[in-house]
Design a protein around this motif. Structure first.
Motif, PDB file in Angstrom:
ATOM      1  N   GLY A  38       0.837  -1.188   0.000  1.00 36.91           N
ATOM      2  CA  GLY A  38       0.000   0.000   0.000  1.00 36.91           C
ATOM      3  C   GLY A  38       0.874   1.240   0.000  1.00 36.91           C
ATOM      4  N   SER A  39       0.304   2.347  -0.522  1.00 42.06           N
ATOM      5  CA  SER A  39       1.104   3.566  -0.671  1.00 42.06           C
ATOM      6  C   SER A  39       1.563   4.140   0.659  1.00 42.06           C
ATOM      7  N   SER A  40       0.824   3.899   1.736  1.00 39.12           N
ATOM      8  CA  SER A  40       1.154   4.561   3.000  1.00 39.12           C
ATOM      9  C   SER A  40       2.075   3.721   3.878  1.00 39.12           C
ATOM     10  N   GLN A  41       2.278   2.453   3.515  1.00 36.54           N
ATOM     11  CA  GLN A  41       2.935   1.577   4.475  1.00 36.54           C
ATOM     12  C   GLN A  41       4.456   1.658   4.423  1.00 36.54           C
ATOM     13  N   SER A  42       5.088   1.289   5.535  1.00 37.89           N
ATOM     14  CA  SER A  42       6.537   1.150   5.565  1.00 37.89           C
ATOM     15  C   SER A  42       6.890  -0.043   4.698  1.00 37.89           C
ATOM     16  N   ILE A  43       7.969   0.073   3.926  1.00 36.88           N
ATOM     17  CA  ILE A  43       8.353  -1.052   3.067  1.00 36.88           C
ATOM     18  C   ILE A  43       9.173  -2.075   3.839  1.00 36.88           C
ATOM     19  N   SER A  44       9.409  -1.805   5.094  1.00 39.37           N
ATOM     20  CA  SER A  44      10.266  -2.677   5.882  1.00 39.37           C
ATOM     21  C   SER A  44       9.717  -4.101   5.971  1.00 39.37           C
ATOM     22  N   GLY A  45       8.468  -4.255   6.430  1.00 42.01           N
ATOM     23  CA  GLY A  45       7.892  -5.580   6.667  1.00 42.01           C
ATOM     24  C   GLY A  45       7.963  -6.498   5.445  1.00 42.01           C
ATOM     25  N   PRO A  46       7.487  -6.052   4.289  1.00 44.20           N
ATOM     26  CA  PRO A  46       7.551  -6.907   3.105  1.00 44.20           C
ATOM     27  C   PRO A  46       8.991  -7.280   2.725  1.00 44.20           C
ATOM     28  N   ASN A  47       9.927  -6.358   2.912  1.00 48.04           N
ATOM     29  CA  ASN A  47      11.311  -6.679   2.550  1.00 48.04           C
ATOM     30  C   ASN A  47      11.977  -7.599   3.566  1.00 48.04           C
ATOM     31  N   ILE A  48      11.602  -7.471   4.833  1.00 50.80           N
ATOM     32  CA  ILE A  48      12.079  -8.434   5.836  1.00 50.80           C
ATOM     33  C   ILE A  48      11.634  -9.827   5.402  1.00 50.80           C
ATOM     34  N   ALA A  49      10.373  -9.920   4.972  1.00 53.78           N
ATOM     35  CA  ALA A  49       9.827 -11.217   4.559  1.00 53.78           C
ATOM     36  C   ALA A  49      10.558 -11.751   3.329  1.00 53.78           C
ATOM     37  N   LEU A  50      10.725 -10.918   2.303  1.00 49.38           N
ATOM     38  CA  LEU A  50      11.412 -11.384   1.090  1.00 49.38           C
ATOM     39  C   LEU A  50      12.833 -11.856   1.413  1.00 49.38           C
ATOM     40  N   ASN A  51      13.551 -11.075   2.206  1.00 49.26           N
ATOM     41  CA  ASN A  51      14.939 -11.447   2.545  1.00 49.26           C
ATOM     42  C   ASN A  51      14.985 -12.763   3.312  1.00 49.26           C
ATOM     43  N   THR A  52      14.093 -12.894   4.280  1.00 53.85           N
ATOM     44  CA  THR A  52      14.146 -14.075   5.151  1.00 53.85           C
ATOM     45  C   THR A  52      13.729 -15.337   4.398  1.00 53.85           C
ATOM     46  N   ILE A  53      12.684 -15.199   3.593  1.00 58.68           N
ATOM     47  CA  ILE A  53      12.215 -16.336   2.802  1.00 58.68           C
ATOM     48  C   ILE A  53      13.323 -16.791   1.861  1.00 58.68           C
ATOM     49  N   MET A  54      13.964 -15.835   1.235  1.00 55.78           N
ATOM     50  CA  MET A  54      15.063 -16.161   0.320  1.00 55.78           C
ATOM     51  C   MET A  54      16.206 -16.825   1.095  1.00 55.78           C
ATOM     52  N   ALA A  55      16.512 -16.307   2.281  1.00 55.69           N
ATOM     53  CA  ALA A  55      17.589 -16.890   3.099  1.00 55.69           C
ATOM     54  C   ALA A  55      17.279 -18.351   3.406  1.00 55.69           C
ATOM     55  N   GLU A  56      16.034 -18.635   3.754  1.00 47.47           N
ATOM     56  CA  GLU A  56      15.640 -19.994   4.100  1.00 47.47           C
ATOM     57  C   GLU A  56      15.851 -20.950   2.913  1.00 47.47           C
ATOM     58  N   GLU A  57      15.380 -20.555   1.756  1.00 51.37           N
ATOM     59  CA  GLU A  57      15.478 -21.448   0.597  1.00 51.37           C
ATOM     60  C   GLU A  57      16.936 -21.624   0.167  1.00 51.37           C
ATOM     61  N   LEU A  58      17.693 -20.547   0.220  1.00 53.29           N
ATOM     62  CA  LEU A  58      19.107 -20.652  -0.153  1.00 53.29           C
ATOM     63  C   LEU A  58      19.850 -21.544   0.836  1.00 53.29           C
ATOM     64  N   GLN A  59      19.447 -21.443   2.096  1.00 55.27           N
ATOM     65  CA  GLN A  59      20.077 -22.303   3.102  1.00 55.27           C
ATOM     66  C   GLN A  59      19.784 -23.776   2.810  1.00 55.27           C
ATOM     67  N   GLN A  60      18.518 -24.064   2.506  1.00 55.54           N
ATOM     68  CA  GLN A  60      18.172 -25.457   2.170  1.00 55.54           C
ATOM     69  C   GLN A  60      18.974 -25.953   0.967  1.00 55.54           C
ATOM     70  N   PHE A  61      19.072 -25.112  -0.041  1.00 53.06           N
ATOM     71  CA  PHE A  61      19.815 -25.503  -1.252  1.00 53.06           C
ATOM     72  C   PHE A  61      21.288 -25.709  -0.925  1.00 53.06           C
TER      73      PHE A  61
END
Ligand code: ADP
Ligand code: MG
Length: 695
Positions: A455-478
């Protein structure tokens, strides 16, 4: 802001950036800071003192009198507490003072910031600590020091701390993968973000006459105007002089603050615009987006305008979002989502792509929850871009590659039988700079993913924390799997093929607005969480909590606290909107329509006395009277229901969604009909055509 100043001098002139540090610090202190930023070492107090002194001198030369730790509590906006530099030296005199201790640690009273129960009352103070990876800057006479914000027990109370944690973690895991491909040089992988920011500009005088805009940031009433966005003449249209003057002022303000404001244009709806910066590391992007939102409002005020950042200021025309362009880059200058020119680079690209696809599929519910709040409910799942179902758009070329790998069949474009990972070169994958697919919530655009649900008003922090962490998890598994491999090439191919095959359901290249897609998505087992009330409970689903705890991004307490804050916020926001509605109905709308109906009746009586027809007056008055009763009834019901909001936060959220919002829709329907029947002179506030075409 002086326009005489040349842009290169203006840019960053209010930022204590690396160049300024190099100039003003001793080589030893500059080196210590650099090491702290690149290697995560801590700063000793001697260095902190020297940096503080240099910062203060620089700030005072620029006219600053105060300093503040500038932080991002869970309200989603920034917070600051200003202290002046003055220190008494006797004889009624002062000097300007600022120490290393004050730089690296401040202690605001944290008791009035949302903590989701993390801070017991006996522990009302939190502490803030400088984030040396983000430059200090001067804003309105204060030296602002970007900081993290924690409770004394060490729990993160802000949106910066977990973002930094997630950036470290994705870097760690990505480097393990790079090493497998023979990269021995990369020391750091950075999550890179470019957020495109949409907003509305309206005239301040009109804004001030609307209680709903002032209290809630959006209109709670308003009949459809004779003209909305139908002519499609606003998108990329010529920018009007008043808006152009605003944008110029905004650019200059942002440039002085070191924000890489790059693109500006008109958006789809009347009065809607967009600003996009050049991407940077996720932490800076987040800080700069907060600054940009703040400055958009402040600069508007100087121009007699109001900048609306709400997701849906006006019903019936497009709402505002924020496109979060995300990728991973190495400190050697490589973008890990850029298809390469050699078979090995392509294999690496496909592995990162596979990790992303797997991650988004597995954590689609959490990603959805990171963009769930009342304002965004008007967009997601409400016939507007993008839908509430998360899917990934790859584009035809990349999709053909993925399909060929899954099926092991002929790969047409390349003219080969199969595309062998690590042996063949990928076909050219064009960067998607077109409007080819505006309906996808997560689009691959050549070398990055564009997450379009924010959304236009929201902090972009939360979604990017999620993208980074999700990516970290999958890369770790690989990495866990491939590091054990005896035949890397073969196992890599197998892993990529297996991952694409198992997570193919999340890929969708069609029209996201199509109803048929929603049905198809349900068949595929994808989540369709149409409202915040549906999405937020996913925040604390066990697999999601486990993910963040495992990677050290949130403790269990921290993630639960965050969910609680979002859930309570939902009920609070809906409550404010509902109460504002009641207020406007009782104080403005009902008296106005009653006055108009009475006047009509009096006119009818006068005409009747002459024996003239008074059909218009009587039918209109009767219709208005009927609608007035309906509006009063709806308002009474809304008020009664507001008194019955359950105490339990999750129940309150569901109740607000099911009952209060339905009541509000009823009331609005009657009020909007009344608006169309009431003479303009009588209507108590500016209507949509005034607001949308005011600038
Ligand atoms: P469009 O306007 O078509 O969506 P742009 O290329 O203008 O595409 O990019 C929009 C945003 O994405 C800008 O903020 C831009 O800086 C950012 N961006 C470009 N490349 C990357 C990347 N590799 N990683 C993250 N963001 C990026
Ligand atoms: Mg875009």
């Amino acid at each position: 802001m002086s326009t005489v100043m040349k842009l290169p001098e203006l840019f960053g002139s209010m930022v204590f950036n690396e160049e300024t540090m190099k100039e003003r610090l001793s080589a030893a202190s500059y080196g210590a800071w650099k090491k702290c930023v690149t290697e995560g070492t801590s700063l000793d107090i001697g260095t902190a003192n020297e940096i503080a002194e240099a910062m203060k001198q620089w700030a005072v030369e620029k006219g600053a009198t105060h300093y503040t730790h500038w932080f991002q509590p869970m309200t989603g906006v920034t917070a600051e507490k200003h202290d002046s530099f003055i220190a008494p030296v006797g004889g009624g005199k002062i000097i300007m003072e600022f120490s290393g201790k004050e730089l690296v640690r401040g202690e605001p009273d944290a008791s009035s910031f949302p903590s989701g129960g993390l801070r017991a009352t006996f522990e009302a103070r939190g502490y803030t600590a400088w984030d040396p990876t983000s430059f200090a800057f001067i804003k309105e006479g204060s030296l602002c020091i970007p900081t993290i914000f924690c409770s004394y027990s060490g729990h993160a109370l802000d949106k910066k701390t977990p973002l930094l944690r997630s950036m470290d973690e994705v870097s760690r895991q990505a480097i393990r993968i790079l090493r497998l491909f023979g990269d021995t040089e990369t020391k750091r992988v950075t999550a890179q973000v470019g957020p495109e920011q949409e907003y509305f500009l309206i005239d301040k005088e009109l804004y001030n006459q609307r209680e709903d805009l002032r209290m809630t940031g959006r209109t709670l009433f308003g009949a459809k105007p004779p003209r909305g966005q139908e002519l499609e003449d606003h998108y990329f249209g010529a920018i009007k002089p008043r808006v152009a003057a605003y944008m110029k002022d905004l650019d200059e303000t942002l440039w002085a603050l070191g924000v890489l404001s790059k693109t500006k244009h008109n958006e789809v709806a009347p009065s809607q615009h967009e600003m996009a910066p050049i991407f940077s590391d996720a932490n800076t992007a987040c800080d700069h987006n907060q600054l940009a939102m703040e400055m958009m409002k402040k600069v508007a005020d100087k121009h007699g305008l109001v900048c609306l950042l709400h997701e849906k200021p006006f019903a019936g025309v497009n709402g505002s979002g924020k496109h979060d362009n995300w990728s991973l880059g190495t400190d050697t200058g490589k973008n890990l989502f850029k298809p390469g020119s050699t078979p090995s680079q392509n294999a690496q690209f496909l592995l990162f792509l596979a990790a992303f696809i797997k991650g988004v599929d597995e954590y689609q519910d959490f990603l959805r929850a990171t963009v769930a709040f009342p304002g965004n409910d008007h967009r997601l799942g409400a016939q507007e871009a993008p839908p509430a179902v998360i899917s990934i758009f790859l584009g035809d070329e990349l999709n053909a590659v993925v399909e060929s790998i899954i099926k092991g069949t002929e790969f047409k474009e390349a003219g080969k039988r199969t595309l062998e990972i690590g042996v063949d070169v990928l076909p050219a994958i064009p960067q998607d700079n077109t409007d080819r697919n505006r309906t996808s919530p997560m689009a691959f655009t050549g070398n990055k993913f564009e997450f379009r649900m924010l959304g236009s008003s929201q902090s972009i922090s939360g979604p990017n924390i999620a993208l980074n962490t999700i990516m970290a998890e999958e890369l770790q598994q690989f990495a866990d799997e491939l590091e054990q491999s005896k035949d890397f090439q073969a196992d890599l191919s197998k892993l990529i093929k297996k991952t694409f095959t198992e997570h193919q359901r999340i890929i969708f290249n069609g029209n996201g607005y199509d109803d048929a897609w929603i049905k198809e998505a349900e068949k595929r087992g994808l989540c369709n969480l149409t409202s915040t009330a549906d999405a937020l409970p996913m925040y604390t689903a066990k697999k999601n909590v486990d993910l963040f705890v495992k990677h050290g991004i949130y403790t269990k307490e921290e993630i639960n606290a965050r969910a609680e804050i979002h859930i309570e916020n939902y009920t609070t926001v809906i409550g404010i909107e509902a109460n504002t509605m009641v207020d406007m109905i009782r104080h403005d709308i009902l008296p106005a329509v009653s006055g108009y109906a009475t006047d009509l009746c009096e006119r009818a009586a006068s005409k009747d006395a002459l024996g003239a027809s008074c059909k218009y007056e009587t039918t209109t008055a009767k219709e208005i009277a009927k609608l007035t009763d309906a509006l009063m009834g709806a308002c009474d019901k809304l008020e009664k229901d507001l008194a019955k909001v359950p105490a339990d936060p999750t129940k309150a959220m569901a109740y607000s969604h099911d009952t209060i919002i339905a009541d509000m829709a009823k009331a609005r329907e009657a009020a909007d009909k009344l608006e169309t029947m009431t003479a303009s002179d009588y209507w108590p506030f500016p209507v949509y055509s005034d607001l949308l075409f005011s600038v």
